[in-house]
Design a protein around this motif. Structure first.
Motif, PDB file in Angstrom:
ATOM      1  N   ILE A 144     -23.275   1.093   5.847  1.00 27.83           N
ATOM      2  CA  ILE A 144     -22.242   1.577   5.010  1.00 27.83           C
ATOM      3  C   ILE A 144     -21.334   0.537   4.599  1.00 27.83           C
ATOM      4  N   TYR A 145     -21.228   0.317   3.495  1.00 25.40           N
ATOM      5  CA  TYR A 145     -20.089  -0.899   2.837  1.00 25.40           C
ATOM      6  C   TYR A 145     -19.507  -0.384   1.567  1.00 25.40           C
ATOM      7  N   GLY A 146     -18.798  -1.010   1.174  1.00 21.70           N
ATOM      8  CA  GLY A 146     -17.781  -0.854  -0.055  1.00 21.70           C
ATOM      9  C   GLY A 146     -18.439  -1.777  -0.944  1.00 21.70           C
ATOM     10  N   GLU A 147     -17.574  -1.450  -2.252  1.00 19.50           N
ATOM     11  CA  GLU A 147     -18.111  -2.339  -3.329  1.00 19.50           C
ATOM     12  C   GLU A 147     -17.620  -3.918  -2.934  1.00 19.50           C
ATOM     13  N   VAL A 148     -18.754  -4.826  -3.119  1.00 21.65           N
ATOM     14  CA  VAL A 148     -18.264  -6.284  -2.897  1.00 21.65           C
ATOM     15  C   VAL A 148     -17.747  -6.880  -4.128  1.00 21.65           C
ATOM     16  N   GLN A 149     -16.524  -7.535  -3.999  1.00 19.81           N
ATOM     17  CA  GLN A 149     -15.890  -8.316  -4.768  1.00 19.81           C
ATOM     18  C   GLN A 149     -16.157  -9.849  -4.550  1.00 19.81           C
ATOM     19  N   THR A 150     -16.513 -10.506  -5.657  1.00 25.86           N
ATOM     20  CA  THR A 150     -16.836 -11.980  -5.234  1.00 25.86           C
ATOM     21  C   THR A 150     -15.653 -12.662  -5.340  1.00 25.86           C
ATOM     22  N   ASP A 151     -14.780 -12.459  -6.016  1.00 24.70           N
ATOM     23  CA  ASP A 151     -13.498 -13.169  -5.854  1.00 24.70           C
ATOM     24  C   ASP A 151     -12.187 -12.348  -6.091  1.00 24.70           C
ATOM     25  N   PRO A 152     -11.823 -11.425  -4.927  1.00 29.56           N
ATOM     26  CA  PRO A 152     -10.710 -10.643  -5.258  1.00 29.56           C
ATOM     27  C   PRO A 152      -9.305 -11.364  -5.299  1.00 29.56           C
ATOM     28  N   LYS A 153      -8.543 -10.925  -6.202  1.00 29.41           N
ATOM     29  CA  LYS A 153      -7.348 -11.474  -6.453  1.00 29.41           C
ATOM     30  C   LYS A 153      -6.370 -10.948  -5.458  1.00 29.41           C
ATOM     31  N   LEU A 154      -5.703 -11.724  -4.689  1.00 28.81           N
ATOM     32  CA  LEU A 154      -4.773 -11.475  -3.725  1.00 28.81           C
ATOM     33  C   LEU A 154      -3.231 -11.566  -4.046  1.00 28.81           C
ATOM     34  N   TYR A 155      -2.939 -12.648  -4.977  1.00 27.05           N
ATOM     35  CA  TYR A 155      -1.391 -12.671  -5.501  1.00 27.05           C
ATOM     36  C   TYR A 155      -1.486 -13.085  -6.819  1.00 27.05           C
ATOM     37  N   ASP A 156      -0.637 -12.458  -7.632  1.00 27.55           N
ATOM     38  CA  ASP A 156      -0.260 -13.078  -8.981  1.00 27.55           C
ATOM     39  C   ASP A 156       0.911 -13.389  -9.064  1.00 27.55           C
ATOM     40  N   PRO A 157       1.140 -14.615  -9.155  1.00 26.32           N
ATOM     41  CA  PRO A 157       2.588 -15.378  -9.306  1.00 26.32           C
ATOM     42  C   PRO A 157       3.567 -14.983 -10.492  1.00 26.32           C
ATOM     43  N   SER A 158       2.656 -14.414 -11.695  1.00 31.29           N
ATOM     44  CA  SER A 158       3.280 -14.216 -12.832  1.00 31.29           C
ATOM     45  C   SER A 158       4.134 -12.909 -12.820  1.00 31.29           C
ATOM     46  N   ASP A 160       4.774 -11.821  -9.376  1.00 33.70           N
ATOM     47  CA  ASP A 160       5.062 -11.689  -8.102  1.00 33.70           C
ATOM     48  C   ASP A 160       4.581 -10.480  -7.474  1.00 33.70           C
ATOM     49  N   THR A 161       2.963 -10.142  -7.470  1.00 37.23           N
ATOM     50  CA  THR A 161       2.442  -9.185  -6.987  1.00 37.23           C
ATOM     51  C   THR A 161       1.384  -9.661  -5.989  1.00 37.23           C
ATOM     52  N   VAL A 162       1.452  -8.896  -4.867  1.00 40.62           N
ATOM     53  CA  VAL A 162       0.276  -9.003  -3.805  1.00 40.62           C
ATOM     54  C   VAL A 162      -0.343  -7.846  -3.909  1.00 40.62           C
ATOM     55  N   TYR A 163      -1.821  -8.025  -3.904  1.00 43.92           N
ATOM     56  CA  TYR A 163      -2.831  -6.889  -4.094  1.00 43.92           C
ATOM     57  C   TYR A 163      -3.503  -6.690  -2.503  1.00 43.92           C
ATOM     58  N   ILE A 164      -3.392  -5.300  -2.340  1.00 44.09           N
ATOM     59  CA  ILE A 164      -3.842  -4.762  -1.058  1.00 44.09           C
ATOM     60  C   ILE A 164      -5.169  -4.081  -1.203  1.00 44.09           C
ATOM     61  N   ASN A 166      -7.070  -2.758   1.541  1.00 42.37           N
ATOM     62  CA  ASN A 166      -7.429  -2.072   2.506  1.00 42.37           C
ATOM     63  C   ASN A 166      -6.461  -1.903   3.580  1.00 42.37           C
ATOM     64  N   PRO A 167      -6.059  -0.708   4.035  1.00 45.01           N
ATOM     65  CA  PRO A 167      -5.102  -0.833   4.944  1.00 45.01           C
ATOM     66  C   PRO A 167      -4.854  -1.606   6.020  1.00 45.01           C
ATOM     67  N   TYR A 168      -5.722  -2.364   6.405  1.00 51.55           N
ATOM     68  CA  TYR A 168      -5.619  -3.513   7.468  1.00 51.55           C
ATOM     69  C   TYR A 168      -5.243  -4.823   6.934  1.00 51.55           C
ATOM     70  N   GLN A 169      -4.949  -4.975   5.677  1.00 51.79           N
ATOM     71  CA  GLN A 169      -4.442  -6.579   5.190  1.00 51.79           C
ATOM     72  C   GLN A 169      -2.939  -6.516   5.855  1.00 51.79           C
TER      73      GLN A 169
END
Length: 169
Positions: A144-158, A160-164, A166-169
């Motif tokens: 069982i796996y989730g949707e695979v993202q090839t290049d997930p966005k982690l931070y947007d400096p414009s 100042d947003t951090v993308y989470i 899953n709850p373990y990040q």
């Protein structure tokens, strides 16, 4: 001076005698009774879908793919409970209200079933019923796996947003 210390000591003892009687019932109300927590596995045939469990995404399409490239897509809690049950996969299983009511899904010549050795993908967030623990059935050898993202966005400096994701990040 001795009287003042004695009264302080007595007030502390009374406080410890009174507070647990008032706080403990309030805290106990927050903890679910053992009888209200249920454990469901895919082998349970008597699982029920609570009325408040609905699809969490509405994409204005009439259908969603339930099987692609040898992978069964999971959209809801009812499907999650069917994993490993051997039940036949149908074209309308993406919708809680139509589980088992669509056309049989075929992989070549054979019918696809929610087997113990299949590959599954969590296609969207699955709403779990309160006080329910879901477990894989014994003997599960699939994946069982989730949707695979090839290049997930982690931070947007414009912004100042951090993308989470899953709850373990």
């Amino acid at each position: 001076m001795i009287l003042k210390r004695f009264l302080s000591f007595i007030s502390v003892i009374l406080l410890f005698a009174y507070v647990p009687q008032t706080v403990t019932p309030a805290l106990a109300a927050l903890i679910p009774d053992e009888d209200t927590v249920t454990v469901q596995t895919a082998a349970d045939e008597d699982y029920t879908i609570p009325e408040y469990i609905t699809n969490t995404e509405n994409d204005n399409s009439d259908t969603k793919p339930v099987f692609e490239n040898g992978v069964i897509k999971i959209y809801n809690y009812a499907q999650l409970c069917l994993i490993g049950s051997g039940a036949e996969l149908t074209s309308l299983d993406f919708d809680n209200e139509n589980i088992g009511q669509g056309d049989s899904v075929l992989d070549g010549e054979s019918t696809v079933a929610y087997a113990l050795d299949c590959r599954y993908e969590i296609a969207q967030d699955v709403v779990m019923p309160r006080h329910t623990v879901w477990m894989l059935p014994s003997g599960f050898t699939g994946s069982i796996y989730g949707e695979v993202q090839t290049d997930p966005k982690l931070y947007d400096p414009s912004g100042d947003t951090v993308y989470i994701y899953n709850p373990y990040q």
